[in-house]
Design a protein around this motif. Structure first.
Motif, mmCIF file in Angstrom:
data_model
loop_
_atom_site.group_PDB
_atom_site.id
_atom_site.type_symbol
_atom_site.label_atom_id
_atom_site.label_comp_id
_atom_site.label_asym_id
_atom_site.label_seq_id
_atom_site.Cartn_x
_atom_site.Cartn_y
_atom_site.Cartn_z
ATOM 1 N N ALA A 1 40.497 41.848 48.167
ATOM 2 C CA ALA A 1 40.083 40.409 47.720
ATOM 3 C C ALA A 1 40.587 39.442 48.913
ATOM 4 O O ALA A 1 41.433 39.872 49.685
ATOM 5 C CB ALA A 1 40.772 40.225 46.463
ATOM 6 N N LEU A 2 40.071 38.444 48.771
ATOM 7 C CA LEU A 2 40.452 37.163 49.378
ATOM 8 C C LEU A 2 41.361 36.562 48.429
ATOM 9 O O LEU A 2 40.985 36.222 47.341
ATOM 10 C CB LEU A 2 39.266 36.185 49.874
ATOM 11 C CG LEU A 2 38.241 36.754 50.661
ATOM 12 C CD1 LEU A 2 37.201 35.653 51.060
ATOM 13 C CD2 LEU A 2 39.109 37.131 52.077
ATOM 14 N N ARG A 3 42.539 36.155 48.759
ATOM 15 C CA ARG A 3 43.313 35.466 47.983
ATOM 16 C C ARG A 3 44.028 34.128 48.222
ATOM 17 O O ARG A 3 44.355 33.962 49.233
ATOM 18 C CB ARG A 3 44.770 36.528 47.612
ATOM 19 C CG ARG A 3 45.984 36.074 46.836
ATOM 20 C CD ARG A 3 46.825 36.908 46.547
ATOM 21 N NE ARG A 3 46.169 38.136 45.770
ATOM 22 C CZ ARG A 3 46.728 39.364 45.248
ATOM 23 N NH1 ARG A 3 47.904 39.619 45.734
ATOM 24 N NH2 ARG A 3 46.157 39.886 44.744
ATOM 25 N N GLU B 1 49.697 42.490 50.479
ATOM 26 C CA GLU B 1 48.718 41.168 50.767
ATOM 27 C C GLU B 1 49.323 40.486 52.204
ATOM 28 O O GLU B 1 50.628 40.710 52.490
ATOM 29 C CB GLU B 1 49.135 39.974 49.752
ATOM 30 C CG GLU B 1 50.390 39.826 49.408
ATOM 31 C CD GLU B 1 50.768 38.726 48.378
ATOM 32 O OE1 GLU B 1 49.499 38.592 47.550
ATOM 33 O OE2 GLU B 1 51.758 38.163 48.277
ATOM 34 N N TRP B 2 48.567 39.962 52.960
ATOM 35 C CA TRP B 2 48.723 39.356 53.982
ATOM 36 C C TRP B 2 48.237 37.881 53.879
ATOM 37 O O TRP B 2 47.064 37.492 54.013
ATOM 38 C CB TRP B 2 47.985 39.800 55.294
ATOM 39 C CG TRP B 2 47.833 39.225 56.574
ATOM 40 C CD1 TRP B 2 48.813 38.601 56.993
ATOM 41 C CD2 TRP B 2 46.995 39.615 57.640
ATOM 42 N NE1 TRP B 2 48.795 38.321 58.414
ATOM 43 C CE2 TRP B 2 47.664 38.681 58.819
ATOM 44 C CE3 TRP B 2 45.955 40.064 57.631
ATOM 45 C CZ2 TRP B 2 46.810 38.745 59.838
ATOM 46 C CZ3 TRP B 2 45.278 39.892 58.847
ATOM 47 C CH2 TRP B 2 45.770 39.352 60.121
ATOM 48 N N ALA C 1 39.285 31.447 58.341
ATOM 49 C CA ALA C 1 38.104 31.845 57.804
ATOM 50 C C ALA C 1 38.206 32.215 56.252
ATOM 51 O O ALA C 1 37.070 31.919 55.441
ATOM 52 C CB ALA C 1 37.484 32.933 58.675
ATOM 53 N N ALA C 2 39.369 33.056 56.022
ATOM 54 C CA ALA C 2 39.378 33.423 54.592
ATOM 55 C C ALA C 2 39.681 32.313 53.639
ATOM 56 O O ALA C 2 39.217 32.420 52.381
ATOM 57 C CB ALA C 2 40.707 34.481 54.693
ATOM 58 N N VAL C 3 40.510 31.305 54.360
ATOM 59 C CA VAL C 3 40.683 30.148 53.448
ATOM 60 C C VAL C 3 39.348 29.486 53.160
ATOM 61 O O VAL C 3 39.057 29.219 51.751
ATOM 62 C CB VAL C 3 41.617 29.110 54.188
ATOM 63 C CG1 VAL C 3 41.941 27.826 53.383
ATOM 64 C CG2 VAL C 3 43.045 29.791 54.508
ATOM 65 N N ALA C 4 38.609 29.439 54.171
ATOM 66 C CA ALA C 4 37.125 28.678 53.843
ATOM 67 C C ALA C 4 36.561 29.534 52.774
ATOM 68 O O ALA C 4 35.843 28.985 51.935
ATOM 69 C CB ALA C 4 36.543 28.466 55.014
ATOM 70 N N ALA D 1 46.907 31.638 51.605
ATOM 71 C CA ALA D 1 45.629 32.199 51.440
ATOM 72 C C ALA D 1 45.783 33.354 52.398
ATOM 73 O O ALA D 1 46.078 33.346 53.480
ATOM 74 C CB ALA D 1 44.703 31.145 51.935
ATOM 75 N N GLY D 2 44.842 34.531 52.255
ATOM 76 C CA GLY D 2 44.456 35.533 52.972
ATOM 77 C C GLY D 2 43.878 36.853 52.364
ATOM 78 O O GLY D 2 42.973 36.391 51.426
ATOM 79 N N LEU D 3 44.524 37.692 52.742
ATOM 80 C CA LEU D 3 43.820 39.269 52.239
ATOM 81 C C LEU D 3 44.506 40.036 51.417
ATOM 82 O O LEU D 3 45.954 39.936 51.483
ATOM 83 C CB LEU D 3 43.270 40.050 53.505
ATOM 84 C CG LEU D 3 42.411 39.271 54.521
ATOM 85 C CD1 LEU D 3 42.138 40.305 55.524
ATOM 86 C CD2 LEU D 3 41.021 38.909 53.645
ATOM 87 N N ALA D 4 44.019 40.614 50.277
ATOM 88 C CA ALA D 4 45.064 41.375 49.547
ATOM 89 C C ALA D 4 44.197 42.670 49.135
ATOM 90 O O ALA D 4 42.844 42.871 49.434
ATOM 91 C CB ALA D 4 45.208 40.780 47.877
ATOM 92 N N ALA D 5 45.032 43.959 49.153
ATOM 93 C CA ALA D 5 44.317 45.099 48.723
ATOM 94 C C ALA D 5 45.360 46.025 47.659
ATOM 95 O O ALA D 5 46.469 45.833 47.742
ATOM 96 C CB ALA D 5 44.317 46.014 49.861
ATOM 97 N N THR D 6 44.635 46.579 46.897
ATOM 98 C CA THR D 6 45.212 47.614 45.900
ATOM 99 C C THR D 6 44.656 48.919 46.000
ATOM 100 O O THR D 6 43.535 49.332 45.771
ATOM 101 C CB THR D 6 45.185 47.192 44.613
ATOM 102 O OG1 THR D 6 45.645 45.486 44.671
ATOM 103 C CG2 THR D 6 45.903 47.717 43.429
#
Length: 285
Positions: free
Chosen positions: A119-121, A165-166, A39-42, A149-154
């Motif tokens: 963010a979505l990455r 990132e995942w 879903a994140a990719v989309a 593709a996936g999720l990132a956090a800072t």
């Protein structure tokens, strides 16, 4: 990676402010997480469709920031007798309230979770090899580069910046998954800046098996079959930047990465660690 790894442009995932073809044997919970990442990719793809409206200015009317440059680097591959190459790529940087682009990475910014920017990455990784890259790889099938593709956090603090990132292989080459956790701190001294970092890179068994495994059909007397295991690689690096002018900068990055046991045990690998050097120039407009 060549670009976003060491250029200190605000490519922060963030708030409005600021490896085989084996059958899938994951549990229902793992499948659910896989659905989340798909879903994140989309969502990343849908976000990219919104670029034209975002390129002129951000939501507060402030102009967007963009720049052009060049990155050149080399990193010693862990494969036996590998023909290492110097790689170069043009740098395209763009940043506004909704998106951040730097080199091969695109972030679609999400609302922050307190002090944590999200963010979505989407990221392109140039990993892989062809059989002709090394005499030892003769008879091996090509391992191709992937889109992730996936999720990132800072989380930025006055003491240290912590990011993670995942990512999941969105192109389906390895069908693998990677998680990165990193701590870094930037020090400024005149026109110079120094950013040491320490990072842990976890890769699942599918990723390791695709890029470092040896299928039974690829096994030879001098190259045993190998099914990869999940691995944690540790990276230590230092980036040094110098401001040539108010909107022009150069950066040099050096790093060393120590491979985990899942990679070191591969018959394709003949070293426990690898080193990399990268040079970049960026002009902001």
């Amino acid at each position: 990676m060549l670009a976003s790894r060491f250029l200190h442009i605000p490519a922060t995932p963030g708030a409005r402010s600021g490896p085989t073809d084996a059958p899938d044997t994951r549990t229902p919970a793992s499948s659910a997480s896989g659905n989340l990442l798909r879903a994140a990719v989309a969502a990343v793809a849908l976000g990219a469709l919104a670029w034209p409206a975002a390129w002129a200015q951000d939501g507060n009317g402030a102009p967007s920031q963009w720049g052009l440059g060049l990155a050149v680097g080399t990193e010693r591959a862990p494969y036996r007798d590998f023909h290492n190459k110097v790689r170069g790529l043009p740098l395209i940087h763009f940043e506004n309230r909704w998106v951040s682009v730097l080199g091969p990475s695109l972030d679609i910014k999400l609302p922050s979770a307190g002090p944590v920017a999200l963010a979505l990455r989407a990221h392109y990784s140039g990993e892989g090899y062809k059989a002709e890259d090394s005499p030892y790889l003769a008879g091996m099938d090509e391992r191709k580069a992937s889109f992730w593709a996936g999720l990132a956090a800072t989380w930025r603090t006055d003491v240290v910046n912590v990011s993670g990132e995942w990512l999941e292989d969105a192109s389906g080459k390895s069908k693998g998954r990677k998680i990165r956790l990193q701590a870094d701190r930037r020090f400024q001294h005149g026109a110079f800046d120094f950013t040491p970092r320490l990072a842990a890179h976890w890769a699942d068994s599918k990723y390791v098996d695709y890029y470092y495994g040896v299928k039974s059909s690829e096994a030879r007397p001098q190259r045993r079959a190998y099914q990869g295991d999940a691995s944690v690689n540790m990276e230590l690096g230092l980036s040094v930047g110098y401001a040539l002018a108010p909107r022009q900068s150069i950066h040099v990055d050096i790093s060393t990465t120590h491979f985990g046991s899942g990679i070191k045990k591969s018959p394709l690998v003949d070293r426990a660690s690898t080193n990399g050097v990268r040079l970049g120039y960026l002009h902001l407009f």
